[in-house]
Design a protein around this motif. Structure first.
Motif, PDB file in Angstrom:
ATOM      1  N   HIS A 102      44.183  46.535  31.513  1.00 24.13           N
ATOM      2  CA  HIS A 102      44.474  45.180  31.995  1.00 24.13           C
ATOM      3  C   HIS A 102      43.170  44.477  32.423  1.00 24.13           C
ATOM      4  O   HIS A 102      42.953  43.311  32.095  1.00 24.13           O
ATOM      5  CB  HIS A 102      45.463  45.240  33.160  1.00 24.13           C
ATOM      6  CG  HIS A 102      45.675  43.920  33.819  1.00 24.13           C
ATOM      7  ND1 HIS A 102      46.424  42.908  33.245  1.00 24.13           N
ATOM      8  CD2 HIS A 102      45.211  43.413  34.985  1.00 24.13           C
ATOM      9  CE1 HIS A 102      46.411  41.854  34.043  1.00 24.13           C
ATOM     10  NE2 HIS A 102      45.682  42.127  35.101  1.00 24.13           N
ATOM     11  N   HIS A 103      42.356  45.191  33.157  1.00 27.60           N
ATOM     12  CA  HIS A 103      41.098  44.593  33.614  1.00 27.60           C
ATOM     13  C   HIS A 103      40.221  44.202  32.423  1.00 27.60           C
ATOM     14  O   HIS A 103      39.633  43.125  32.410  1.00 27.60           O
ATOM     15  CB  HIS A 103      40.348  45.574  34.529  1.00 27.60           C
ATOM     16  CG  HIS A 103      40.955  45.662  35.898  1.00 27.60           C
ATOM     17  ND1 HIS A 103      40.526  46.547  36.849  1.00 27.60           N
ATOM     18  CD2 HIS A 103      41.964  44.970  36.469  1.00 27.60           C
ATOM     19  CE1 HIS A 103      41.251  46.391  37.946  1.00 27.60           C
ATOM     20  NE2 HIS A 103      42.131  45.450  37.735  1.00 27.60           N
ATOM     21  N   HIS A 141      37.692  43.902  40.661  1.00 22.14           N
ATOM     22  CA  HIS A 141      37.964  44.971  39.694  1.00 22.14           C
ATOM     23  C   HIS A 141      37.089  46.189  39.994  1.00 22.14           C
ATOM     24  O   HIS A 141      37.562  47.329  39.985  1.00 22.14           O
ATOM     25  CB  HIS A 141      37.683  44.488  38.266  1.00 22.14           C
ATOM     26  CG  HIS A 141      38.697  43.509  37.749  1.00 22.14           C
ATOM     27  ND1 HIS A 141      38.677  43.023  36.465  1.00 22.14           N
ATOM     28  CD2 HIS A 141      39.770  42.931  38.349  1.00 22.14           C
ATOM     29  CE1 HIS A 141      39.692  42.180  36.294  1.00 22.14           C
ATOM     30  NE2 HIS A 141      40.364  42.113  37.426  1.00 22.14           N
ATOM     31  N   GLU A 192      44.794  35.756  41.324  1.00 29.64           N
ATOM     32  CA  GLU A 192      44.752  35.439  39.890  1.00 29.64           C
ATOM     33  C   GLU A 192      45.919  34.528  39.522  1.00 29.64           C
ATOM     34  O   GLU A 192      45.748  33.536  38.816  1.00 29.64           O
ATOM     35  CB  GLU A 192      44.791  36.724  39.059  1.00 29.64           C
ATOM     36  CG  GLU A 192      43.443  37.444  39.068  1.00 29.64           C
ATOM     37  CD  GLU A 192      43.367  38.648  38.165  1.00 29.64           C
ATOM     38  OE1 GLU A 192      42.256  39.060  37.854  1.00 29.64           O
ATOM     39  OE2 GLU A 192      44.437  39.202  37.797  1.00 29.64           O
TER      40      GLU A 192
HETATM   41 FE   LIG Z   1      42.118  41.026  37.596  1.00 29.42          FE
END
Ligand SMILES: [Fe+2]
Ligand SMILES: [Fe+2]
Length: 217
Positions: A102-103, A141, A192
């Motif tokens: 995902h990152h 992250h 986000e």
């Molecule tokens: Fe993120």
């Protein structure tokens, strides 16, 4: 086993211990960090499919964080049972695999393009480095990766240390890192969804977002 007492006694942990008598944060009573002054949230239905997919990822991540929180509560109450160890192993495996994917999905093309655009429209820090919200997300992250590594390390260590007291201290440290990771990731996801993805929808064109979706499959 009294994990709370151990945490209070443990000199390694005391420095990062929140006020033991203080109030616990509750999702029903969010801290100010969850109320940023300039929310740019776009309702899910109106998000570009590329951004929708990232939000879908978030829902799965939050499910795992809920499982992590529940397991951590059990460990605090009754120690590291075989069941709790298995549950933690599962969450850690998810973090190492799917969270990393995902990152990467965010970092590979979305973040560089959005950073460029935010700087172009003047939405950056006054410093020479011109930091944007994207830079803060990238820092998050890295922090999550470090917190997860420390949590995994301490929990693993706790089961290998021959001395019981040392094992409990390692476990308490692992628990603390798990809580910090869960709290930090939840706030990251909130930011986000309420700021960064809204900025992406606003400052990137439809064809640009289409292209991101194509490139990242
Ligand atoms: Fe993120
Ligand atoms: Fe994300």
């Amino acid at each position: 086993m009294d994990m709370r007492k151990l945490a209070e006694d443990d000199p390694l942990i005391r420095n990062v211990e929140k006020d033991p008598g203080g109030e616990e944060l509750s999702p029903m009573d969010p801290p100010d960090a969850f109320e940023p002054p300039a929310k740019e949230a776009v309702p899910y239905e109106q998000l570009h499919p590329f951004l929708k997919r990232l939000v879908d990822d978030h829902r799965r991540i939050v499910e795992r964080l809920d499982a992590l929180d529940a397991t951590v509560a059990k460990v605090e109450a009754g120690g590291l049972s075989a069941e709790a160890a298995a549950a933690l192993t599962e969450v850690f495996a998810f973090i190492e695999a799917e969270l990393a994917v995902h990152h990467r999905r965010e970092e590979r093309r979305l973040f560089p393009l959005l950073r460029e655009r935010l700087i172009a429209v003047g939405e950056h820090s006054a410093s020479e480095a011109k930091r944007t919200g994207v830079d803060v997300m990238e820092d998050d992250h890295l922090t999550a990766v470090k917190q997860a590594a420390v949590a995994i390390g301490f929990v693993g260590l706790s089961s290998r240390l021959p001395d019981r007291k040392s094992g409990l201290i390692a476990l308490a440290s692992g628990v603390r890192q798990c809580k910090a990771l869960s709290e930090a990731l939840r706030l990251h996801i909130f930011r986000e969804e309420n700021i960064i993805f809204g900025q992406a929808q606003k400052h990137l064109s439809r064809p640009e977002l289409d292209q991101l979706a194509v490139e990242q499959g």
